[in-house]
Design an enzyme around this catalytic site. Sequence first.
Site, PDB file in Angstrom:
ATOM      1  CB  ILE A 127      -0.923   0.005   1.239  1.00 52.45           C
ATOM      2  CG1 ILE A 127      -1.981  -1.099   1.122  1.00 52.45           C
ATOM      3  CG2 ILE A 127      -1.603   1.371   1.406  1.00 52.45           C
ATOM      4  CD1 ILE A 127      -2.865  -1.260   2.351  1.00 52.45           C
ATOM      5  CG  ASP A 139      13.496  -0.839  12.317  1.00 51.81           C
ATOM      6  OD1 ASP A 139      12.404  -0.361  12.683  1.00 51.81           O
ATOM      7  OD2 ASP A 139      13.807  -2.035  12.496  1.00 51.81           O
ATOM      8  CB  SER A 189      -5.538   3.632  10.891  1.00 50.12           C
ATOM      9  OG  SER A 189      -6.089   3.004  12.015  1.00 50.12           O
ATOM     10  CE  LYS A 203      -1.909  -0.651  11.375  1.00 49.07           C
ATOM     11  NZ  LYS A 203      -1.033   0.129  10.488  1.00 49.07           N
ATOM     12  CB  ILE A 223      -5.205  -3.360  -0.254  1.00 49.93           C
ATOM     13  CG1 ILE A 223      -5.947  -2.235   0.504  1.00 49.93           C
ATOM     14  CG2 ILE A 223      -4.563  -2.829  -1.531  1.00 49.93           C
ATOM     15  CD1 ILE A 223      -7.096  -1.582  -0.238  1.00 49.93           C
TER      16      ILE A 223
END
Length: 272
Positions: free
Chosen positions: A26, A71, A148, A166, A195
């Site tokens: 994403i 990171d 989120s 989240k 997705i």
Amino acid sequence: MLVTQYFAKDLFKGKTVFVTGGGSGINLGVAKNFAALGANVAICGRTQEKLDAAAAELRVFGTKICAVSADVRDSAALEAAFEKSRAELGAMDVLVCGAAGNFLARAEKLSANGFKAVVDIDLIGSFNATRGAFEQLKETRGTILYVSAGMAYMPHAFQVHVGAAKAGIDMMMKNIALEWGQYGIRANSIVPGPIEGTEGMKRLPKQDEFVKAIPLQRMGSVDDIGQVAAFLASPLAAYISGCVVVCDGGQNLLGSALFNMGAEQMLRGQEG
Ligand code: COA
């Protein structure tokens, strides 16, 4: 890619967008949508080879690209990445906090370290990015987008770590919107539904009945999320801050029962 059909192709020309976790999935899709609209894009992640491959895909759009390994759990590394991005692309206008980790685990079997790993990456990593980007965003009166998940507001089985992380991100987003609005900084969250083709989906159950049950009867694409990100970062959304925007084809209206049954099957398979 619909953004270039419906938004001006130079909407983000001369702007800098930084996407954490931008090496794949994403987040890479979001980065591509911004690059297609003229933005210079920086991405960070844990593996340089993955970032280099993503950078090659982003360069197709003809804007400046900076791929730097960092990171998000390491705030010093992240700050160094932000400095490199600033030196090469200019001050950040948009920060996308996308870096995340996920796996299915029964709460009673999840170790403290397993819970912490996801909270560290998702929640603390998003804070590290937010905090590290403040000076640049203040300078540009920029915007922050958090990635989120539906787990933030609807319990999903075997996602206790993800739900906690989240939900924390969405509340942090609201705090940031509240405190930094005075600097012209907007903050919003995007909640992607299922997705297609992403690492997250490989780690979570997907069944035909699940897809058929989605009100819009299809999986989402990375471009669906990229389009929302472009809108929220654009002047069209100049008065939107502190919001959670759900982009899931209506999937959340079903609750999490189908997911939970699929997750049970998947875990049983893994447990043998
Ligand atoms: N089930 C239960 N616990 C798990 C697990 C799983 N599938 N995967 C990791 N853990 C636990 C580990 O056992 C460890 O805990 P322990 O020390 O008590 O044994 C802890 O999580 C940390 O694991 P580690 O592999 O050292 O962490 P990491 O920082 O290298 O990896 C993760 C982070 C755990 C999120 C890993 O799943 C990952 O890197 N995922 C790739 C990104 C991703 O998930 N993308 C999807 C985005 S939605």
